[in-house]
Write a protein that holds these residues in place. Structure first.
Motif, mmCIF file in Angstrom:
data_model
loop_
_atom_site.group_PDB
_atom_site.id
_atom_site.type_symbol
_atom_site.label_atom_id
_atom_site.label_comp_id
_atom_site.label_asym_id
_atom_site.label_seq_id
_atom_site.Cartn_x
_atom_site.Cartn_y
_atom_site.Cartn_z
ATOM 1 N N ASN A 28 0.821 -1.219 0.000
ATOM 2 C CA ASN A 28 0.000 0.000 0.000
ATOM 3 C C ASN A 28 0.854 1.269 0.000
ATOM 4 O O ASN A 28 0.831 2.069 0.921
ATOM 5 N N ARG A 29 1.604 1.409 -1.065
ATOM 6 C CA ARG A 29 2.390 2.619 -1.266
ATOM 7 C C ARG A 29 2.218 3.048 -2.723
ATOM 8 O O ARG A 29 3.197 3.232 -3.456
ATOM 9 N N PRO A 30 0.981 3.190 -3.168
ATOM 10 C CA PRO A 30 0.708 3.378 -4.603
ATOM 11 C C PRO A 30 1.346 4.611 -5.205
ATOM 12 O O PRO A 30 1.742 4.613 -6.370
ATOM 13 N N GLN A 31 1.470 5.701 -4.413
ATOM 14 C CA GLN A 31 2.048 6.927 -4.949
ATOM 15 C C GLN A 31 3.531 6.774 -5.247
ATOM 16 O O GLN A 31 4.110 7.570 -5.995
ATOM 17 N N LYS A 32 4.155 5.714 -4.681
ATOM 18 C CA LYS A 32 5.569 5.428 -4.947
ATOM 19 C C LYS A 32 5.726 4.072 -5.630
ATOM 20 O O LYS A 32 6.767 3.428 -5.516
ATOM 21 N N LEU A 33 4.688 3.672 -6.340
ATOM 22 C CA LEU A 33 4.696 2.420 -7.103
ATOM 23 C C LEU A 33 5.008 1.210 -6.227
ATOM 24 O O LEU A 33 5.592 0.236 -6.663
ATOM 25 N N ASN A 34 4.594 1.308 -4.952
ATOM 26 C CA ASN A 34 4.770 0.225 -3.981
ATOM 27 C C ASN A 34 6.229 -0.199 -3.808
ATOM 28 O O ASN A 34 6.521 -1.379 -3.526
ATOM 29 N N VAL A 35 7.130 0.761 -3.982
ATOM 30 C CA VAL A 35 8.543 0.502 -3.718
ATOM 31 C C VAL A 35 8.696 0.063 -2.260
ATOM 32 O O VAL A 35 8.113 0.654 -1.352
ATOM 33 N N LEU A 36 9.482 -0.985 -2.043
ATOM 34 C CA LEU A 36 9.599 -1.592 -0.725
ATOM 35 C C LEU A 36 10.484 -0.778 0.215
ATOM 36 O O LEU A 36 11.676 -0.627 -0.012
ATOM 37 N N SER A 37 9.886 -0.277 1.280
ATOM 38 C CA SER A 37 10.628 0.417 2.322
ATOM 39 C C SER A 37 11.078 -0.602 3.374
ATOM 40 O O SER A 37 10.620 -1.753 3.391
ATOM 41 N N HIS A 38 11.951 -0.173 4.255
ATOM 42 C CA HIS A 38 12.398 -1.021 5.353
ATOM 43 C C HIS A 38 11.202 -1.437 6.206
ATOM 44 O O HIS A 38 11.077 -2.598 6.621
ATOM 45 N N GLU A 39 10.294 -0.511 6.417
ATOM 46 C CA GLU A 39 9.091 -0.785 7.210
ATOM 47 C C GLU A 39 8.232 -1.867 6.553
ATOM 48 O O GLU A 39 7.712 -2.769 7.223
ATOM 49 N N MET A 40 8.055 -1.787 5.237
ATOM 50 C CA MET A 40 7.242 -2.767 4.514
ATOM 51 C C MET A 40 7.851 -4.164 4.603
ATOM 52 O O MET A 40 7.146 -5.154 4.835
ATOM 53 N N VAL A 41 9.157 -4.256 4.408
ATOM 54 C CA VAL A 41 9.826 -5.557 4.452
ATOM 55 C C VAL A 41 9.685 -6.178 5.834
ATOM 56 O O VAL A 41 9.382 -7.377 5.967
ATOM 57 N N SER A 42 9.873 -5.368 6.867
ATOM 58 C CA SER A 42 9.748 -5.876 8.241
ATOM 59 C C SER A 42 8.329 -6.365 8.520
ATOM 60 O O SER A 42 8.126 -7.415 9.141
ATOM 61 N N GLN A 43 7.337 -5.620 8.042
ATOM 62 C CA GLN A 43 5.939 -6.006 8.261
ATOM 63 C C GLN A 43 5.589 -7.266 7.470
ATOM 64 O O GLN A 43 4.869 -8.143 7.962
ATOM 65 N N LEU A 44 6.091 -7.373 6.258
ATOM 66 C CA LEU A 44 5.846 -8.565 5.457
ATOM 67 C C LEU A 44 6.448 -9.805 6.109
ATOM 68 O O LEU A 44 5.821 -10.879 6.136
ATOM 69 N N LEU A 45 7.652 -9.671 6.637
ATOM 70 C CA LEU A 45 8.278 -10.777 7.359
ATOM 71 C C LEU A 45 7.404 -11.225 8.523
ATOM 72 O O LEU A 45 7.145 -12.425 8.711
ATOM 73 N N LYS A 46 6.940 -10.266 9.291
ATOM 74 C CA LYS A 46 6.098 -10.564 10.451
ATOM 75 C C LYS A 46 4.804 -11.249 10.031
ATOM 76 O O LYS A 46 4.394 -12.256 10.618
ATOM 77 N N ASN A 47 4.154 -10.724 8.996
ATOM 78 C CA ASN A 47 2.875 -11.277 8.557
ATOM 79 C C ASN A 47 3.007 -12.686 8.008
ATOM 80 O O ASN A 47 2.238 -13.591 8.367
ATOM 81 N N PHE A 48 3.976 -12.892 7.109
ATOM 82 C CA PHE A 48 4.099 -14.204 6.489
ATOM 83 C C PHE A 48 4.505 -15.279 7.499
ATOM 84 O O PHE A 48 4.075 -16.432 7.395
#
Length: 383
Positions: A28-48
């Motif tokens: 959910n970062r559409p304005q930045k073409l969903n480029v992966l931030s450090h925060e996104m990667v950490s959250q994805l790790l936690k979720n998966f």
């Protein structure tokens, strides 16, 4: 700009929808073409990790909000963080990203990636290592890292090396863009579905109460189409691509392409030659060695090696090309990088080999991937 400003957290960069036995993860970062931030990667790790351990979850869907699936990793923040003296931030970002890719590649439950729109770099790591990779008529795939002074990583030396012939070398060295039909033809995608049918596909997938791959595949198959390659598709030139990109060195590949250009007036050849002449010479040679090694390695070995390579790049042990490429493309945007060394013949074997050995320093250690029960079978698996 103060360094803390670079880490300003945007809210809700990852969204999760729960529907009975299915979890849908949305970048959910559409304005930045969903480029992966450090925060996104950490959250994805936690979720998966949480979904894998939850017996109630049978299937995970991954998609991007807006016009892109994911346009890569947030290289700009990594580069700026290092410029401000925070090398550990960049190392941690890469470590988490490649660990996430490994977890997805060895995931115990089926994942369906709905790739509608742009997918590049880090986005490929999230999806190409998964089981079901659904593309549409809007999908645009590329691994353009060499033009930024880096090289395709996130498991690219694994999944690109397993494409038919030497198409993986072509993709990684030239950064060429593929559409959904080409991704399906070469094996990067498993299904082609029209974008207007994605909501209906999701609706059916959300009814799944099983992790049976056959059941999930049957659902996706019911929405899938046989896509037609365009007349000018590069994949229709696979024989020439294999002939040129099977050569042992980048110099030989370039010479073979230039020879073909004499007899064939084909736009893709000129584009490939231009890419090889304008990308970082060091990056091209490092990637060619990487993908050739990846052919005989498992996904874990590829990721551990790619982490080593990336750390050499961000620590500038051999060249400043990553920083120069990002300056030219993302910061100053003058599109005129000054590579050092500037020519292929100036990049010696010792310089390339340096990227593949451990970094000598107390502040660095090898990538430690988690132990996964189903990782062995991936060592020789095909896409």
């Amino acid at each position: 700009m103060a360094f803390p400003d670079l880490l300003h957290k945007e809210r809700d960069q990852i969204l999760v929808q729960s529907n009975s036995h299915v979890r849908t993860v949305i970048l959910n970062r559409p304005q930045k073409l969903n480029v992966l931030s450090h925060e996104m990667v950490s959250q994805l790790l936690k979720n998966f990790k949480a979904f894998e351990e939850d017996n109630d979850v049978k299937l995970v869907i991954l998609k991007g909000k807006g016009k892109a699936f994911c346009a890569g990793g947030d290289v700009t923040s990594v580069i700026l963080s290092i410029t401000y003296g925070h090398w550990i931030y960049g190392a941690k970002f890469y470590s988490n990203l490649l660990t996430l890719d490994y977890i997805l590649a060895t995931y115990k439950k089926p994942q369906v990636c709905l790739i509608n729109g742009m997918i590049m770099g880090g986005g490929a790591g999230l999806s190409m290592n998964g089981k079901f990779r659904v593309v549409t008529e809007n999908t645009i795939f590329a691994m353009p890292e060499a033009s930024l002074g880096l090289f395709p990583d996130v498991g690219a030396s694994y999944f690109l090396s397993r494409l038919s012939g030497f198409f993986g070398e072509y993709i990684g060295l030239t950064g060429t863009r593929l559409d959904g039909a080409e991704m399906l033809a070469c094996g990067l995608a498993t299904h082609f579905v029209l974008s207007m049918n994605l909501p209906s596909l999701e609706e059916e997938l959300n009814k799944v109460d099983s992790s049976d791959l056959t059941i999930i595949s049957t659902i996706i198959d019911s929405f899938s189409l046989t896509s037609i390659l365009k007349e000018d598709s590069v994949y229709r030139r696979i024989d020439i691509i294999n002939k040129c990109f099977s050569k042992g060195t980048v110099e030989e590949i370039l010479s073979a392409l230039e020879y073909e250009a004499i007899n064939k007036k084909d736009d893709w050849i000129g584009s490939a030659v231009k890419s090889l002449k304008t990308s970082s010479p060091t990056s091209l040679k490092v990637f060619l060695k990487s993908i050739r090694e990846g052919r005989t390695q498992g996904i874990d070995q590829c990721l551990i090696r790619e982490y080593k390579m990336a750390c050499h790049a961000v620590r500038r042990t051999v060249t400043d090309d990553l920083f120069e490429g990002c300056r030219a493309a993302l910061l100053d945007k003058d599109k005129k990088p000054k590579w050092k060394p500037s020519k292929l013949e100036l990049v010696c074997k010792e310089m390339v080999d340096q990227y593949f050995i451990a970094i000598d320093g107390d502040d660095w250690e090898e990538l430690q991937l988690p132990i996964r029960s189903n990782s062995t079978k991936l060592a020789t698996a095909k896409l």
